[in-house]
Design an enzyme around this catalytic site. Structure first.
Site, PDB file in Angstrom:
ATOM      1  N   CYS A  61      -1.592 -23.165   7.716  1.00  0.00           N
ATOM      2  CA  CYS A  61      -2.398 -24.160   8.423  1.00  0.00           C
ATOM      3  C   CYS A  61      -3.568 -24.531   7.518  1.00  0.00           C
ATOM      4  O   CYS A  61      -4.142 -23.668   6.853  1.00  0.00           O
ATOM      5  CB  CYS A  61      -2.894 -23.591   9.749  1.00  0.00           C
ATOM      6  SG  CYS A  61      -3.953 -24.730  10.671  1.00  0.00           S
ATOM      7  N   ILE A  62      -3.917 -25.811   7.489  1.00  0.00           N
ATOM      8  CA  ILE A  62      -5.004 -26.260   6.626  1.00  0.00           C
ATOM      9  C   ILE A  62      -5.822 -27.309   7.371  1.00  0.00           C
ATOM     10  O   ILE A  62      -5.275 -28.138   8.101  1.00  0.00           O
ATOM     11  CB  ILE A  62      -4.461 -26.830   5.294  1.00  0.00           C
ATOM     12  CG1 ILE A  62      -5.601 -27.177   4.343  1.00  0.00           C
ATOM     13  CG2 ILE A  62      -3.540 -28.006   5.515  1.00  0.00           C
ATOM     14  CD1 ILE A  62      -5.137 -27.472   2.920  1.00  0.00           C
ATOM     15  N   GLN A 114     -14.006 -36.748   1.099  1.00  0.00           N
ATOM     16  CA  GLN A 114     -14.947 -36.400   0.041  1.00  0.00           C
ATOM     17  C   GLN A 114     -14.302 -35.536  -1.041  1.00  0.00           C
ATOM     18  O   GLN A 114     -14.993 -35.038  -1.925  1.00  0.00           O
ATOM     19  CB  GLN A 114     -16.159 -35.658   0.633  1.00  0.00           C
ATOM     20  CG  GLN A 114     -16.940 -36.459   1.656  1.00  0.00           C
ATOM     21  CD  GLN A 114     -18.103 -35.678   2.226  1.00  0.00           C
ATOM     22  OE1 GLN A 114     -18.754 -34.902   1.523  1.00  0.00           O
ATOM     23  NE2 GLN A 114     -18.384 -35.871   3.507  1.00  0.00           N
ATOM     24  N   GLY A 115     -12.989 -35.338  -0.958  1.00  0.00           N
ATOM     25  CA  GLY A 115     -12.284 -34.575  -1.990  1.00  0.00           C
ATOM     26  C   GLY A 115     -12.102 -33.108  -1.668  1.00  0.00           C
ATOM     27  O   GLY A 115     -11.474 -32.383  -2.450  1.00  0.00           O
ATOM     28  N   GLU A 132       3.776 -24.876   4.918  1.00  0.00           N
ATOM     29  CA  GLU A 132       4.660 -24.703   6.069  1.00  0.00           C
ATOM     30  C   GLU A 132       4.753 -26.001   6.855  1.00  0.00           C
ATOM     31  O   GLU A 132       3.764 -26.710   7.024  1.00  0.00           O
ATOM     32  CB  GLU A 132       4.115 -23.582   6.949  1.00  0.00           C
ATOM     33  CG  GLU A 132       5.009 -23.196   8.104  1.00  0.00           C
ATOM     34  CD  GLU A 132       4.482 -22.004   8.876  1.00  0.00           C
ATOM     35  OE1 GLU A 132       4.741 -21.924  10.088  1.00  0.00           O
ATOM     36  OE2 GLU A 132       3.800 -21.162   8.255  1.00  0.00           O
ATOM     37  N   SER A 136      -0.590 -37.156  -1.851  1.00  0.00           N
ATOM     38  CA  SER A 136      -1.535 -37.604  -2.871  1.00  0.00           C
ATOM     39  C   SER A 136      -1.728 -36.531  -3.939  1.00  0.00           C
ATOM     40  O   SER A 136      -1.801 -36.845  -5.134  1.00  0.00           O
ATOM     41  CB  SER A 136      -2.870 -37.950  -2.208  1.00  0.00           C
ATOM     42  OG  SER A 136      -3.832 -38.318  -3.171  1.00  0.00           O
TER      43      SER A 136
END
Length: 547
Positions: free
Chosen positions: A410-411, A420-421, A444, A457
């Site tokens: 999970c992110i 903002q990178g 995942e 990206s």
């Protein structure tokens, strides 16, 4: 019995007749044979219509409507027989004969459950009468997401836009069906698609660089007049093409919310946290999170940005902050460069913190299902430090033992740090850990919408950088995977999206498209030496051994 042979399709008329005949029988005025004959006559006259009514009833389990238009509140409302049936015997016979002549199709249709509205509910937008819907498909709305007035539109405009969108969708579907019949193994864009892409590029180039003075004054006046009760004016701030895309996305989101409301998964006034106070920021939430009932029903939550404890009021938060000794996440600091740090938090050792982190993340993630079972996971929390402490930027979690070599479960990047990178920094850090572990990693599935955009990206940037630095003649996907720690499946899908993978004479060839590489390099030079990159030399970490 002849009186019960309608296959379960009896209605209020038949029940009325049954009660009338029963009451008449008690007085001895109506013979049994006469009742059976009249019931048989009615059955024979409506034999064709009962099948249609049966099919309708099979799909509609809502109770029959009373003459007032509402569902009956008790059995007495369904009893339409006269208490003096024996006295009014002749009237009852005439009424039964008139009923027998009526066609069942002429009776009032039952209203389906999903078409009923609670007219006591009102849209929260000031001045709105709850009529119309942003999708143009419903007559009423009860939430801001479906309010035409909030979106600076009228109900008629929404209906016109809905018709236009349906036509466009039909054209796109017809085009897709035509393409699928002539699909090849790796289809290249058609000339029509290429022309469309060029037209879109021209439209975007021709947009205004900024608002004129009169337009700015109009936008400011609108904001001062309506505040947060209306959507800001969106005209002239971007191209018409992008604005129309945004409107379509709004309509689709509103339609999805309406479907959830119809299914009963969400209701107006349901227990859903609308905003949270988190440090210096007040954040609008995106999704439901299973906080305890007494907190969820408040609508607004106060969260300590260091220990992530959630509270009910500003006063409780202020008292907590005066006593809270935490200034950074628990666990080990495994990375630091400048003001950016990453802490490794074990879900088994710091269970409460990780559970609070998951509950907080669910407010901004749709597909997240892990809330309390955090012990099998490691959490890597990125922070930005100042003189008050280390502020949460985002995090990702990974299984301690993943059989499928997932390097991310999970992110999340917090909303105030998006665009903002930092998302790419988290992804890059996850692959850096995979490189140290000498493994090939992949996130995942399923990925959230924003997560999928960020990963695509990132993969694109990694491949173009590899191509730019590559000096050989033959490129191997296996070698790319070993050097970048990116899964070969993700590499192939990215190459296909970039049209850099072709199938020719029984072999797959990787094409080095210099135009894409030059475009990426120009962006890199324009970006300059950004501090939003991960420095491998600043990592102080060894892979954990066992759990």
């Amino acid at each position: 019995m002849a009186g019960s042979g309608s296959d379960g399709t009896e209605d209020s008329d038949s029940s009325a007749e049954r009660e009338q005949t029963n009451s008449s029988e008690s007085e001895g005025t109506v013979p049994k044979r006469q009742r059976l004959t009249r019931a048989s006559t009615r059955l024979s006259q409506s034999s064709q219509d009962t099948q249609e009514l049966k099919r309708a009833v099979d799909h509609d389990e809502s109770p029959p409507l009373t003459p007032t238009g509402n569902a009956p509140s008790s059995e007495s409302e369904l009893d339409i027989s006269s208490p003096n049936a024996s006295h009014d015997e002749s009237q009852a016979k005439d009424q039964a004969n008139r009923d027998s002549d009526k066609d069942l199709s002429h009776r009032p249709k039952r209203r389906r459950c999903h078409e009923t509205y609670n007219f006591n509910m009102k849209c929260p937008t000031p001045g709105c009468n709850s009529l119309g819907h942003l999708t143009g498909k419903h007559e009423r709305h009860f939430a801001v997401s479906g309010c035409p007035l909030y979106h600076n539109l009228s109900a008629d405009e929404c209906k016109v836009k809905a018709i236009s969108r349906e036509k466009q969708e039909e054209e796109v579907k017809a085009q897709e069906d035509s393409n699928s019949r002539h699909a090849t193994r790796h289809q290249t864009p058609t000339p029509k698609q290429i022309r469309y892409k060029e037209q879109v590029a021209e439209i975007r180039k021709g947009r205004n660089s900024g608002l004129q003075k009169e337009q700015k004054e109009k936008h400011v006046e609108h904001r001062q007049t309506h505040g947060n009760t209306r959507e800001p004016l969106l005209e002239n701030i971007t191209s018409e093409y992008d604005l129309e895309l945004f409107r379509k996305a709004q309509a689709r989101a509103s339609e999805d919310l309406e479907k959830l409301r119809i299914q009963g998964q969400i209701t107006e006034g349901s227990n859903m946290i609308k905003t949270i106070l988190f440090g210096r920021y007040e954040l609008d939430t995106w999704y439901h999170s299973p906080y305890p009932e007494e907190y969820a029903r408040l609508g607004r939550l106060y969260v300590c940005e260091f220990c992530l404890k959630y509270m009910k009021s500003q006063t409780i938060l202020r008292r907590h902050m005066a006593k809270c000794v935490w200034k950074h996440p628990p666990g080990d600091e495994v990375y630091r460069k400048g003001s950016i740090s990453v802490f490794e938090v074990d879900g088994k050792k710091n269970k409460i913190y990780c559970q609070n982190l998951c509950l907080l993340a669910k407010l901004f993630l749709d597909h997240k299902t892990l809330y309390y079972d955090v012990e099998p996971f490691l959490f890597y929390v990125m922070t930005e430090a100042d003189n008050t402490g280390c502020h949460l930027v985002g995090y990702f979690s990974k299984e301690k033992n993943s059989f499928l070599n997932y390097n991310v479960s999970c992110i999340l990047t917090m909303p105030q740090y998006m665009r903002q990178g930092f998302g790419k920094m988290l992804i890059d850090f996850s692959y850096l850990l995979s490189k140290v572990e000498e493994k090939v990693g992949s996130p995942e599935r399923p990925l959230s919408d924003l997560g999928l955009i960020s990963y695509r990206s990132y993969w694109k940037e990694v491949l173009l950088r590899y191509m730019y630095n590559f000096q050989g003649k033959e490129i191997s996907i296996k070698e790319i995977s070993q050097e970048t720690a990116v899964n070969p499946v993700d590499i192939v899908s990215t190459l296909q999206s970039l049209q850099m993978l072709k199938y020719w004479k029984g072999k797959h060839l990787v094409l080095k498209r210099q135009d894409l590489i030059d475009e990426w390099k120009a962006k890199e030079i324009k970006r300059g030496n950004s501090n939003k990159t991960i420095d491998p030399s600043s990592l102080k970490w060894t892979p954990p051994k066992g759990t």
